[in-house]
Motif scaffolding. Structure first.
Motif, PDB file in Angstrom:
ATOM      1  N   ASP A 108      -0.805  -0.245  -1.654  1.00 36.86           N
ATOM      2  CA  ASP A 108      -1.161   0.352  -0.376  1.00 36.86           C
ATOM      3  C   ASP A 108      -0.299   1.563  -0.050  1.00 36.86           C
ATOM      4  N   GLU A 109      -0.984   2.701   0.143  1.00 34.85           N
ATOM      5  CA  GLU A 109      -0.357   3.988   0.430  1.00 34.85           C
ATOM      6  C   GLU A 109       0.429   4.518  -0.760  1.00 34.85           C
ATOM      7  N   THR A 110       0.251   3.889  -1.935  1.00 32.44           N
ATOM      8  CA  THR A 110       0.845   4.389  -3.174  1.00 32.44           C
ATOM      9  C   THR A 110      -0.255   4.806  -4.143  1.00 32.44           C
ATOM     10  N   VAL A 111      -1.204   3.917  -4.391  1.00 29.50           N
ATOM     11  CA  VAL A 111      -2.363   4.307  -5.207  1.00 29.50           C
ATOM     12  C   VAL A 111      -3.676   4.196  -4.433  1.00 29.50           C
ATOM     13  N   LEU A 112      -3.714   3.364  -3.382  1.00 28.69           N
ATOM     14  CA  LEU A 112      -4.900   3.284  -2.531  1.00 28.69           C
ATOM     15  C   LEU A 112      -4.559   3.738  -1.116  1.00 28.69           C
ATOM     16  N   ASP A 113      -5.435   4.547  -0.560  1.00 30.84           N
ATOM     17  CA  ASP A 113      -5.249   5.122   0.771  1.00 30.84           C
ATOM     18  C   ASP A 113      -5.982   4.263   1.804  1.00 30.84           C
ATOM     19  N   ASN A 114      -5.216   3.641   2.695  1.00 32.25           N
ATOM     20  CA  ASN A 114      -5.802   2.794   3.745  1.00 32.25           C
ATOM     21  C   ASN A 114      -5.813   3.480   5.105  1.00 32.25           C
ATOM     22  N   HIS A 221       7.610  -6.329 -20.936  1.00 32.83           N
ATOM     23  CA  HIS A 221       7.421  -4.886 -21.059  1.00 32.83           C
ATOM     24  C   HIS A 221       8.703  -4.122 -20.710  1.00 32.83           C
ATOM     25  N   ARG A 222       8.785  -2.934 -21.274  1.00 32.88           N
ATOM     26  CA  ARG A 222       9.826  -1.990 -20.872  1.00 32.88           C
ATOM     27  C   ARG A 222       9.240  -1.145 -19.745  1.00 32.88           C
ATOM     28  N   VAL A 223       9.837  -1.247 -18.580  1.00 37.57           N
ATOM     29  CA  VAL A 223       9.293  -0.565 -17.396  1.00 37.57           C
ATOM     30  C   VAL A 223       9.811   0.876 -17.377  1.00 37.57           C
ATOM     31  N   LEU A 224       8.906   1.815 -17.553  1.00 40.85           N
ATOM     32  CA  LEU A 224       9.292   3.222 -17.610  1.00 40.85           C
ATOM     33  C   LEU A 224       9.504   3.819 -16.234  1.00 40.85           C
ATOM     34  N   MET A 225       8.657   3.437 -15.295  1.00 41.36           N
ATOM     35  CA  MET A 225       8.683   4.043 -13.963  1.00 41.36           C
ATOM     36  C   MET A 225       8.216   3.039 -12.921  1.00 41.36           C
ATOM     37  N   GLN A 226       8.607   3.313 -11.673  1.00 42.75           N
ATOM     38  CA  GLN A 226       8.105   2.550 -10.537  1.00 42.75           C
ATOM     39  C   GLN A 226       7.685   3.525  -9.434  1.00 42.75           C
ATOM     40  N   PHE A 227       6.600   3.172  -8.755  1.00 46.77           N
ATOM     41  CA  PHE A 227       6.065   4.008  -7.678  1.00 46.77           C
ATOM     42  C   PHE A 227       5.881   3.151  -6.423  1.00 46.77           C
ATOM     43  N   GLY A 228       6.202   3.720  -5.273  1.00 45.78           N
ATOM     44  CA  GLY A 228       5.990   2.995  -4.024  1.00 45.78           C
ATOM     45  C   GLY A 228       6.199   3.894  -2.824  1.00 45.78           C
ATOM     46  N   ASP A 229       5.780   3.397  -1.666  1.00 50.14           N
ATOM     47  CA  ASP A 229       6.013   4.128  -0.421  1.00 50.14           C
ATOM     48  C   ASP A 229       7.158   3.501   0.377  1.00 50.14           C
ATOM     49  N   GLN A 230       7.800   2.465  -0.201  1.00 51.87           N
ATOM     50  CA  GLN A 230       8.901   1.775   0.454  1.00 51.87           C
ATOM     51  C   GLN A 230      10.041   1.595  -0.550  1.00 51.87           C
ATOM     52  N   ILE A 231      11.261   1.578  -0.067  1.00 53.45           N
ATOM     53  CA  ILE A 231      12.401   1.329  -0.944  1.00 53.45           C
ATOM     54  C   ILE A 231      12.252  -0.024  -1.627  1.00 53.45           C
ATOM     55  N   GLY A 232      11.730  -0.998  -0.895  1.00 51.95           N
ATOM     56  CA  GLY A 232      11.570  -2.338  -1.436  1.00 51.95           C
ATOM     57  C   GLY A 232      10.583  -2.431  -2.578  1.00 51.95           C
TER      58      GLY A 232
END
Length: 299
Positions: A108-114, A221-232
């Motif tokens: 939510d608000e990272t890949v989908l716009d609500n 998995h090896r996590v290359l990146m993380q995306f979010g709209d919150q620090i959490g």
């Protein structure tokens, strides 16, 4: 009575009459003007500008596209750099070397716009609640955040698996996955969606924190990146206060723009309750006052 005496008496009467003052009359009062009618219009809403900015400002879409473009430019380097990992050490339960690559994204608000849901709340004078939110999710009408879909497809083409880690409730899993697939996000397996309530064996879950689910992804998995709209969305926050939030991200500031990417979201988030000690039970006016008190003013 003699004529002279009569004349004198008459003159005296006329003189006395002339000396009498006519009773005074109060001036007429000017009627007070009618108050100007109050123009009818929408009620004030704290979230109106934020939602309008997300939906109409070119700056918003430029920022989101810019974020995903910057990530795309780092993607090949991340894939080809041994030891590159975007999980904090406390969430890395095993060495990442040799594991297939993955990217973790919030939804939510990272890949989908609500923002259409937020707009409804502004229009109707409402506030978030589970009933209206569930109804919106079940419509499966959320569109991609600008730039998100292009990045997701580019990552999938390079053999990177996307994991969608969200705090949407478990009963919304099917509608969420259907919405993601409908707009084109790459999902080969429903296991790529990790919603609220997803159980991770051997990891103690704290509320809605995503740490255990991130650890779960890191086990395979090896996590290359993380995306979010919150620090959490990237790291667990021990205390959701302004100071606690800064403390959580401080050790990883160099990761932003390289391994961690933040999307703009002025409409809601954990930053807001941090300003009133997370006390949602306070009356709205008190919460607003505490937010006002948190502002910095020009001298």
């Amino acid at each position: 009575m003699t004529p002279l005496r009569t004349l004198s008496l008459s003159a005296l009467v006329l003189a006395l009459a002339a000396c009498q003052t006519a009773p005074s009359r109060a001036p007429a009062e000017t009627p007070a003007p009618e108050p100007a009618p109050v123009a009818a219009g929408p009620a004030a809403n704290d979230n109106m500008n934020a939602v309008a900015w997300v939906q109409t400002a070119e700056e918003y879409s430029l920022l989101t596209v810019q974020t995903f473009l910057a990530a795309s430019k780092e993607l090949d380097r991340a894939i080809n750099t041994p030891g590159w990992d975007a999980l904090v050490p406390s969430e890395r339960a095993n060495p990442p070397d040799g594991l297939p690559p993955a990217v973790i994204v919030d939804i939510d608000e990272t890949v989908l716009d609500n923002s259409p849901y937020q707009a409804r709340l502004v229009r109707d004078g409402g506030s978030y609640n589970e009933v209206t939110w569930d109804a919106w999710v079940r419509e499966e009408e959320a569109r991609p955040v600008p730039g998100a879909l292009e990045f997701a497809k580019a990552a999938a083409e390079r053999g990177v698996t996307l994991f969608y880690v969200s705090n949407r409730a478990a009963h919304l899993n099917d509608a969420t996955v259907a919405n993601l697939k409908a707009v084109g996000f790459p999902i080969q397996s429903d296991d790529q969606f990790l919603g609220l309530g997803f159980f991770v064996e051997g990891c103690e879950q704290h509320g809605s924190e995503k740490g255990c689910r991130r650890q779960h992804v890191g086990r395979t998995h090896r996590v290359l990146m993380q995306f979010g709209d919150q620090i959490g969305d990237m790291v667990s926050i021990d205390a959701n206060t302004p100071a606690g939030r800064k403390r959580a991200l401080q050790p990883y500031l160099a990761w932003f723009g390289e391994r961690w990417f933040v999307l703009p979201n002025p409409t809601y988030g954990s930053w807001e309750p941090a300003l009133f000690n997370n006390a949602w039970e306070l009356p709205e006016a008190e919460r607003r006052q505490r937010k006002l008190d948190a502002l910095h003013y020009a001298e």
